[in-house]
Design a protein around this motif. Structure first.
Motif, short mmCIF file in Angstrom:
data_model
loop_
_atom_site.label_atom_id
_atom_site.label_comp_id
_atom_site.label_asym_id
_atom_site.label_seq_id
_atom_site.Cartn_x
_atom_site.Cartn_y
_atom_site.Cartn_z
N VAL A 97 7.87 -3.85 0.17
CA VAL A 97 6.80 -4.72 0.64
C VAL A 97 5.45 -4.19 0.16
CG1 VAL A 97 5.67 -5.73 2.66
CG2 VAL A 97 8.14 -5.30 2.69
N LEU A 98 4.64 -5.09 -0.41
CA LEU A 98 3.27 -4.77 -0.79
C LEU A 98 2.34 -5.55 0.13
CD1 LEU A 98 3.59 -5.00 -4.70
CD2 LEU A 98 3.65 -2.94 -3.27
N LEU A 99 1.50 -4.85 0.90
CA LEU A 99 0.61 -5.48 1.88
C LEU A 99 -0.82 -5.50 1.36
CD1 LEU A 99 -0.13 -6.57 4.70
CD2 LEU A 99 -0.27 -4.18 5.46
N CYS A 100 -1.45 -6.67 1.43
CA CYS A 100 -2.85 -6.82 1.04
C CYS A 100 -3.61 -7.54 2.16
CB CYS A 100 -2.98 -7.63 -0.25
SG CYS A 100 -2.26 -6.84 -1.70
N ASP A 101 -4.82 -7.09 2.45
CA ASP A 101 -5.65 -7.69 3.49
C ASP A 101 -6.86 -8.34 2.85
OD1 ASP A 101 -7.05 -8.41 5.71
OD2 ASP A 101 -7.52 -6.37 6.37
N ALA A 102 -6.95 -9.67 2.94
CA ALA A 102 -8.06 -10.42 2.34
C ALA A 102 -9.29 -10.44 3.25
CB ALA A 102 -7.62 -11.85 2.02
N ARG A 103 -9.14 -10.06 4.50
CA ARG A 103 -10.25 -9.99 5.46
C ARG A 103 -11.00 -11.31 5.59
NH1 ARG A 103 -12.80 -4.22 3.34
NH2 ARG A 103 -10.78 -3.17 3.10
N GLY A 104 -10.27 -12.40 5.43
CA GLY A 104 -10.89 -13.71 5.58
C GLY A 104 -11.77 -14.14 4.43
N ASP A 105 -11.71 -13.43 3.30
CA ASP A 105 -12.58 -13.69 2.14
C ASP A 105 -11.75 -14.37 1.04
OD1 ASP A 105 -13.88 -13.29 -0.43
OD2 ASP A 105 -15.27 -11.96 0.61
N ALA A 106 -12.14 -15.59 0.65
CA ALA A 106 -11.37 -16.35 -0.35
C ALA A 106 -11.35 -15.66 -1.71
CB ALA A 106 -11.95 -17.76 -0.48
N ILE A 107 -12.45 -15.03 -2.10
CA ILE A 107 -12.51 -14.34 -3.39
C ILE A 107 -11.59 -13.12 -3.37
CG2 ILE A 107 -14.00 -13.05 -4.97
CD1 ILE A 107 -16.28 -14.90 -4.14
N ARG A 108 -11.65 -12.38 -2.27
CA ARG A 108 -10.76 -11.21 -2.14
C ARG A 108 -9.29 -11.66 -2.14
NH1 ARG A 108 -11.79 -6.06 0.09
NH2 ARG A 108 -13.86 -6.79 0.72
N GLU A 109 -9.01 -12.81 -1.51
CA GLU A 109 -7.64 -13.31 -1.49
C GLU A 109 -7.15 -13.60 -2.90
OE1 GLU A 109 -5.98 -16.08 1.61
OE2 GLU A 109 -6.17 -17.51 -0.06
N GLN A 110 -7.97 -14.24 -3.73
CA GLN A 110 -7.56 -14.52 -5.11
C GLN A 110 -7.33 -13.23 -5.90
OE1 GLN A 110 -6.78 -17.48 -6.63
NE2 GLN A 110 -6.87 -18.23 -4.50
N HIS A 111 -8.17 -12.24 -5.67
CA HIS A 111 -7.98 -10.94 -6.33
C HIS A 111 -6.63 -10.34 -5.94
CE1 HIS A 111 -8.61 -6.78 -7.58
NE2 HIS A 111 -8.37 -6.41 -6.33
N HIS A 112 -6.30 -10.37 -4.65
CA HIS A 112 -5.04 -9.81 -4.21
C HIS A 112 -3.85 -10.60 -4.75
CE1 HIS A 112 -6.70 -6.69 -1.83
NE2 HIS A 112 -7.17 -7.45 -0.85
N LEU A 113 -3.99 -11.92 -4.83
CA LEU A 113 -2.90 -12.72 -5.39
C LEU A 113 -2.62 -12.31 -6.84
CD1 LEU A 113 -3.64 -16.32 -4.06
CD2 LEU A 113 -1.62 -14.93 -3.58
N ARG A 114 -3.67 -12.13 -7.62
CA ARG A 114 -3.47 -11.71 -9.02
C ARG A 114 -2.80 -10.34 -9.08
NH1 ARG A 114 -8.61 -14.20 -9.49
NH2 ARG A 114 -9.66 -12.18 -9.25
N ALA A 115 -3.23 -9.43 -8.20
CA ALA A 115 -2.66 -8.09 -8.19
C ALA A 115 -1.18 -8.12 -7.81
CB ALA A 115 -3.44 -7.20 -7.22
N LEU A 116 -0.83 -8.93 -6.82
CA LEU A 116 0.56 -9.02 -6.40
C LEU A 116 1.44 -9.62 -7.50
CD1 LEU A 116 0.05 -10.22 -2.71
CD2 LEU A 116 1.03 -8.03 -3.42
N LEU A 117 0.93 -10.66 -8.16
CA LEU A 117 1.71 -11.29 -9.23
C LEU A 117 1.89 -10.35 -10.41
CD1 LEU A 117 0.23 -14.91 -9.12
CD2 LEU A 117 2.48 -14.14 -8.32
N SER A 118 0.92 -9.48 -10.63
CA SER A 118 1.06 -8.52 -11.72
C SER A 118 2.17 -7.52 -11.44
CB SER A 118 -0.27 -7.77 -11.95
OG SER A 118 -0.52 -6.84 -10.91
N ARG A 119 2.53 -7.36 -10.16
CA ARG A 119 3.64 -6.47 -9.78
C ARG A 119 4.98 -7.21 -9.80
NH1 ARG A 119 2.07 -1.72 -7.20
NH2 ARG A 119 -0.09 -1.24 -7.76
N ARG A 120 4.98 -8.47 -10.23
CA ARG A 120 6.19 -9.27 -10.37
C ARG A 120 6.94 -9.41 -9.05
NH1 ARG A 120 10.04 -7.23 -13.26
NH2 ARG A 120 10.88 -9.25 -13.84
N ILE A 121 6.21 -9.74 -7.99
CA ILE A 121 6.86 -9.97 -6.69
C ILE A 121 7.81 -11.16 -6.78
CG2 ILE A 121 5.02 -8.94 -5.30
CD1 ILE A 121 3.97 -11.80 -4.80
N ASP A 122 8.85 -11.13 -5.95
CA ASP A 122 9.83 -12.22 -5.90
C ASP A 122 9.40 -13.33 -4.96
OD1 ASP A 122 11.53 -10.82 -7.62
OD2 ASP A 122 12.49 -9.77 -5.96
N GLY A 123 8.50 -13.04 -4.02
CA GLY A 123 8.05 -14.03 -3.05
C GLY A 123 6.86 -13.50 -2.27
#
Length: 335
Positions: A97-123
């Motif tokens: 499990v990879l946990l990311c906290d966006a802290r309610g920030d839409a820009i931070r959320e997009q950054h975390h999404l890119r980071a998670l996808l770069s790790r080739r998550i399955d879901g």
């Protein structure tokens, strides 16, 4: 076997007398291997205590056995139980499990999404900070997504939320079963879906019983201070009330404090029900609060289990409402 020796698939293939490619196919359950050959490879693997390399197995299957948890509420009252439940289910399924906290920030959320996808998550599980619908990210993510606590605005997504209407109705039915008939309601800000759903549940239960609500619903912050202030107003305007359903444990704790100061005995004169089962309040209030538990750990586990299903191509679209539980303590008396 010599100390420190870690067998590889090459060692398995050599012991079984087959090529590395054939050994790989046999270990991964491929059909294009004769049964006798597969058995020989499996026996060699057992003899050598061979453990497949997870990365290599992931490359063969197209999965990394890694999932993402994206939250806006990792430090909050509601996000943590959801995360614990999800992580528990992932651990049982041997998923990292990879946990990311966006802290309610839409820009931070997009950054975390890119980071998670770069790790080739399955879901991915997206955990909301409230039960208000949130924007969908599913169209931007090439893997299955499940939303927990805060549902997606897109009905085609898979979302899990507590059944606040049912939970509130359960609480009010309990008050009615205890013989209370002059029931008031104090809750949080009206723009929160949770507050509106809980008020809907209250009205549903009262209507079923043919009982009218006493006074108007009072809306304010989710705080003990608001509970105290609401109690001052309500006990002055509607002194005949014999029960109050509060939209949160914080509000209920504040209400009980003022009721006691005003000489109202809880639960003898006035029964009080809270919501959330936040035990730091619900068990420490005097008397301890009867309250509604949203079963958030179970909600998180269920969301994770449905993410497994979605990864396997068995998604369950729609908003799934999870049942709540009434925890009866001394603030309503015991039947």
């Amino acid at each position: 076997m010599r100390k420190g020796f870690r067998p590889t698939i090459t060692d398995v293939a050599a012991l079984a007398g087959v090529s590395i490619a054939t050994a790989s196919k046999a270990l991964n359950g491929r059909q294009d291997v004769r049964d006798s050959t597969r058995q020989r490879v499996l026996e060699a693997a057992r003899e050598l205590a061979f453990q497949p390399n997870e990365l290599a197995r992931g490359l063969l299957s197209g999965q990394t056995r890694t999932v993402g948890l994206l939250t806006s509420d990792s430090a909050g009252r509601f996000g943590i139980p959801v995360l614990l439940g999800a992580e528990d289910a992932f651990g049982a399924g041997e998923m990292a499990v990879l946990l990311c906290d966006a802290r309610g920030d839409a820009i931070r959320e997009q950054h975390h999404l890119r980071a998670l996808l770069s790790r080739r998550i399955d879901g991915l599980i997206v955990v909301g900070e409230s039960t208000d619908p949130r924007p969908s990210v599913s169209s931007d993510v090439p893997v299955p997504v499940v939303y927990a606590y805060g549902p997606s605005e897109d009905p085609a997504d898979v979302s899990f939320v507590p059944d606040d209407v049912g939970g509130a109705a359960m609480a009010v039915r309990h008050l009615l079963a205890m013989g209370r008939r002059r029931v008031a309601h104090v809750t949080g800000p009206a723009h929160y879906k949770a507050a509106r759903d809980r008020e809907e549940g209250l009205r549903l239960a009262l209507t079923e019983a043919g009982v009218a609500q006493t006074g108007q619903t009072l809306c304010g912050p989710w705080s003990q201070r608001w509970g105290r202030h609401a109690a001052e107003m309500l006990l002055m305007a509607e002194p005949e009330i014999d029960a109050v359903f509060c939209g949160s444990d914080q509000i209920a704790a504040g209400f009980v404090e003022i009721a006691r100061e005003r000489g109202r005995r809880v639960p003898d004169d006035l029964a009080v029900v809270g919501y959330d089962n936040w035990e730091v309040l619900s068990t420490e209030t005097r008397p301890a609060l009867t309250t509604v538990d949203m079963n958030l750990e179970m909600l998180g586990r269920t969301a994770a289990q449905h993410l497994f299903a979605a990864i396997d191509g068995r998604a369950t679209p729609g908003v799934h409402r999870m049942p709540c539980e009434l925890v009866i303590r001394d603030s309503t008396g015991r039947s």
